[in-house]
Design an enzyme around this catalytic site. Structure first.
Site, PDB file in Angstrom:
ATOM      1  N   ASP A   4      -0.790   9.175  10.618  1.00 23.67           N
ATOM      2  CA  ASP A   4      -1.513  10.436  10.784  1.00 23.67           C
ATOM      3  C   ASP A   4      -0.571  11.548  10.329  1.00 23.67           C
ATOM      4  O   ASP A   4       0.203  12.102  11.108  1.00 23.67           O
ATOM      5  CB  ASP A   4      -1.921  10.626  12.246  1.00 23.67           C
ATOM      6  CG  ASP A   4      -2.806  11.848  12.463  1.00 23.67           C
ATOM      7  OD1 ASP A   4      -2.755  12.765  11.611  1.00 23.67           O
ATOM      8  OD2 ASP A   4      -3.528  11.901  13.470  1.00 23.67           O
ATOM      9  N   ARG A   7      -0.630  15.164  12.057  1.00 17.22           N
ATOM     10  CA  ARG A   7       0.111  15.224  13.322  1.00 17.22           C
ATOM     11  C   ARG A   7       1.612  15.146  13.090  1.00 17.22           C
ATOM     12  O   ARG A   7       2.379  15.995  13.549  1.00 17.22           O
ATOM     13  CB  ARG A   7      -0.380  14.101  14.234  1.00 17.22           C
ATOM     14  CG  ARG A   7       0.518  13.754  15.409  1.00 17.22           C
ATOM     15  CD  ARG A   7       1.337  12.519  15.083  1.00 17.22           C
ATOM     16  NE  ARG A   7       1.863  11.852  16.274  1.00 17.22           N
ATOM     17  CZ  ARG A   7       2.744  10.883  16.244  1.00 17.22           C
ATOM     18  NH1 ARG A   7       3.210  10.446  15.081  1.00 17.22           N
ATOM     19  NH2 ARG A   7       3.169  10.310  17.351  1.00 17.22           N
ATOM     20  N   GLY A  31       7.203   9.877  26.294  1.00 13.99           N
ATOM     21  CA  GLY A  31       6.242   8.999  25.615  1.00 13.99           C
ATOM     22  C   GLY A  31       6.607   8.854  24.157  1.00 13.99           C
ATOM     23  O   GLY A  31       5.800   9.107  23.264  1.00 13.99           O
ATOM     24  N   ASP A  53       9.801   5.890  27.287  1.00 13.57           N
ATOM     25  CA  ASP A  53       8.467   5.318  27.132  1.00 13.57           C
ATOM     26  C   ASP A  53       8.322   4.166  28.125  1.00 13.57           C
ATOM     27  O   ASP A  53       9.294   3.446  28.386  1.00 13.57           O
ATOM     28  CB  ASP A  53       8.224   4.818  25.707  1.00 13.57           C
ATOM     29  CG  ASP A  53       6.742   4.735  25.365  1.00 13.57           C
ATOM     30  OD1 ASP A  53       6.274   5.567  24.553  1.00 13.57           O
ATOM     31  OD2 ASP A  53       6.032   3.865  25.905  1.00 13.57           O
ATOM     32  N   SER A  55       6.262   1.556  27.777  1.00 17.60           N
ATOM     33  CA  SER A  55       5.736   0.331  27.172  1.00 17.60           C
ATOM     34  C   SER A  55       6.834  -0.402  26.406  1.00 17.60           C
ATOM     35  O   SER A  55       7.942   0.118  26.204  1.00 17.60           O
ATOM     36  CB  SER A  55       4.582   0.665  26.213  1.00 17.60           C
ATOM     37  OG  SER A  55       5.076   1.281  25.037  1.00 17.60           O
ATOM     38  N   ILE A  81       8.259   8.424  33.256  1.00 16.36           N
ATOM     39  CA  ILE A  81       9.149   9.571  33.330  1.00 16.36           C
ATOM     40  C   ILE A  81       9.377   9.976  34.778  1.00 16.36           C
ATOM     41  O   ILE A  81      10.451  10.478  35.131  1.00 16.36           O
ATOM     42  CB  ILE A  81       8.591  10.761  32.510  1.00 16.36           C
ATOM     43  CG1 ILE A  81       9.608  11.899  32.443  1.00 16.36           C
ATOM     44  CG2 ILE A  81       7.266  11.245  33.062  1.00 16.36           C
ATOM     45  CD1 ILE A  81      10.901  11.542  31.770  1.00 16.36           C
ATOM     46  N   GLU A  82       8.397   9.719  35.638  1.00 15.81           N
ATOM     47  CA  GLU A  82       8.518  10.069  37.050  1.00 15.81           C
ATOM     48  C   GLU A  82       9.459   9.138  37.800  1.00 15.81           C
ATOM     49  O   GLU A  82       9.871   9.452  38.930  1.00 15.81           O
ATOM     50  CB  GLU A  82       7.145  10.036  37.734  1.00 15.81           C
ATOM     51  CG  GLU A  82       6.131  11.029  37.207  1.00 15.81           C
ATOM     52  CD  GLU A  82       5.314  10.494  36.035  1.00 15.81           C
ATOM     53  OE1 GLU A  82       4.290  11.116  35.699  1.00 15.81           O
ATOM     54  OE2 GLU A  82       5.703   9.449  35.454  1.00 15.81           O
ATOM     55  N   GLU A  97       4.245  13.997  22.104  1.00 20.37           N
ATOM     56  CA  GLU A  97       2.916  13.911  21.479  1.00 20.37           C
ATOM     57  C   GLU A  97       2.021  13.291  22.542  1.00 20.37           C
ATOM     58  O   GLU A  97       1.820  12.085  22.578  1.00 20.37           O
ATOM     59  CB  GLU A  97       2.979  13.074  20.198  1.00 20.37           C
ATOM     60  CG  GLU A  97       1.748  13.212  19.324  1.00 20.37           C
ATOM     61  CD  GLU A  97       0.622  12.291  19.763  1.00 20.37           C
ATOM     62  OE1 GLU A  97      -0.164  12.694  20.656  1.00 20.37           O
ATOM     63  OE2 GLU A  97       0.536  11.185  19.225  1.00 20.37           O
ATOM     64  N   GLU A 106      -6.770  10.114  28.948  1.00 24.93           N
ATOM     65  CA  GLU A 106      -5.621   9.279  29.322  1.00 24.93           C
ATOM     66  C   GLU A 106      -4.595  10.015  30.183  1.00 24.93           C
ATOM     67  O   GLU A 106      -3.642   9.417  30.662  1.00 24.93           O
ATOM     68  CB  GLU A 106      -4.930   8.665  28.098  1.00 24.93           C
ATOM     69  CG  GLU A 106      -5.811   7.646  27.389  1.00 24.93           C
ATOM     70  CD  GLU A 106      -5.079   6.918  26.277  1.00 24.93           C
ATOM     71  OE1 GLU A 106      -4.156   7.513  25.680  1.00 24.93           O
ATOM     72  OE2 GLU A 106      -5.417   5.758  26.021  1.00 24.93           O
ATOM     73  N   HIS A 254      -6.284  11.047  13.512  1.00 20.87           N
ATOM     74  CA  HIS A 254      -6.717   9.845  14.239  1.00 20.87           C
ATOM     75  C   HIS A 254      -7.505  10.211  15.495  1.00 20.87           C
ATOM     76  O   HIS A 254      -8.207   9.369  16.057  1.00 20.87           O
ATOM     77  CB  HIS A 254      -5.516   8.968  14.594  1.00 20.87           C
ATOM     78  CG  HIS A 254      -4.668   9.495  15.703  1.00 20.87           C
ATOM     79  ND1 HIS A 254      -3.682  10.433  15.510  1.00 20.87           N
ATOM     80  CD2 HIS A 254      -4.653   9.212  17.024  1.00 20.87           C
ATOM     81  CE1 HIS A 254      -3.100  10.712  16.656  1.00 20.87           C
ATOM     82  NE2 HIS A 254      -3.657   9.979  17.601  1.00 20.87           N
TER      83      HIS A 254
END
Length: 323
Positions: A4, A7, A31, A53, A55, A81-82, A97, A106, A254
């Protein structure tokens, strides 16, 4: 995501055009994904970049960082992050982002706000700095024919179940500008330096839309968002040096656009004359069952654009869910 270019180019151009903002600074990337924004920041002269992140992609990000010999600058952390422990008490810049479909789908902005409140220095910078949500009208006979009425008779058989939830769910698609017979109206502005989580629930944001042409039948509403980058926390949207839109008039992203179809079986057919006005309010909140979902309600009525007198039409209301 990386493909993208609208972006990614917007972030890259802002960072590289303003290297003086990053030189010697500590940056938090919330993220981070593959880490592309962290890489940009490191190349712009950041002293340290913390990429977070939750994931498994963080493992790829770590490989990418070392492949590009930036391991001394970028530190990758896996977790929410928390919950993760950062190696610093405060950061100078938070970049992310975080935008989802319809901007808030989300609920990632919640985490960015938490990170800002916890880690950003009092003079720190949020990138991007502002976001707006926009609403416009939608009228497309061909789309309705292909996606809705087609199922009324398929080789002589009724298949109405195939269009189930068409009027209940938000549809993500690219909308042609020729199917947008109105202006767009901003119904939400988010200043990222000060916005709080409670501000992300909209109970009734007023809007006004004017038809640019006669509309035989109004089929729905279109929601898109715009993103802005400014060089200081005291700057306004009008001061933005970089920006991009996800609207029909811009290059495709996207995120595309969010389409809310009007259920004419309940609200009746809506026709409009050129210069006629639709006035109403929009409500937006997280879903009841899943907090990452969005529930969107719009109440609207046509009025004469030359006066404030309401036309002889019913006030209409409909609710959609983005699942």
């Amino acid at each position: 995501m990386l493909q993208d270019t609208v972006r990614t180019d917007a972030y890259r151009d802002f960072i590289y055009d303003n290297k003086h903002l990053f030189a010697g600074k500590v940056v938090l990337d919330v993220g981070c994904g593959t880490g592309i924004l962290s890489l940009f920041c490191a190349k712009a002269g950041a002293a340290k970049v913390i990429a977070v992140d939750n994931s498994a992609i963080i493992e790829k990000a770590r490989e990418i960082v070392f492949e590009n010999e930036l391991g001394d600058t970028i530190q990758c952390l896996r977790g929410k992050i928390e919950e993760v422990t950062l190696p610093v008490k405060k950061v100078d810049i938070i970049i992310s982002e975080w935008m989802g479909y319809c901007l808030l789908y989300e609920a990632m902005l919640d985490s960015v706000i938490w990170a800002r409140n916890r880690y950003l220095d009092s003079n720190g910078l949020m990138i991007p700095s502002h976001a707006t949500l926009q609403l416009s009208l939608f009228a497309d006979d061909d789309y309705i024919s292909d996606k809705i009425t087609f199922w009324n008779s398929v080789y002589g058989f009724k298949m109405s179940c195939m269009r189930a939830k068409s009027y209940d769910d938000i549809v993500i698609r690219t909308v042609n500008t020729e199917t947008v017979p109105s202006n767009s109206a901003t119904f939400l502005e988010l200043p990222l330096h000060t916005v709080q989580k409670d501000d992300l629930t909209i109970t009734a944001a007023d809007f006004g839309l004017i038809a640019a042409q006669d509309v035989d039948q109004l089929h729905g509403f279109i929601i898109h968002f715009d993103i802005f980058f400014t060089t200081g926390r005291d700057k306004k949207i009008s001061d933005a040096t970089n920006r991009f839109t996800t609207g029909p008039s811009g290059s495709e992203t996207h995120w595309q656009q969010a389409l809310a179809l009007i259920d004419t079986s309940k609200s009746g057919t809506v026709t409009m004359k050129a210069s006629e006005r639709i006035q109403g309010s929009i409500a937006l909140r997280k879903g009841n069952e899943y907090f990452r979902e969005l529930e969107i309600s719009i109440q609207w009525q046509a009025t004469d654009a030359q006066s404030d007198e309401k036309a002889s039409r019913l006030m209409r209301r409909q609710t959609w869910l983005m699942r």
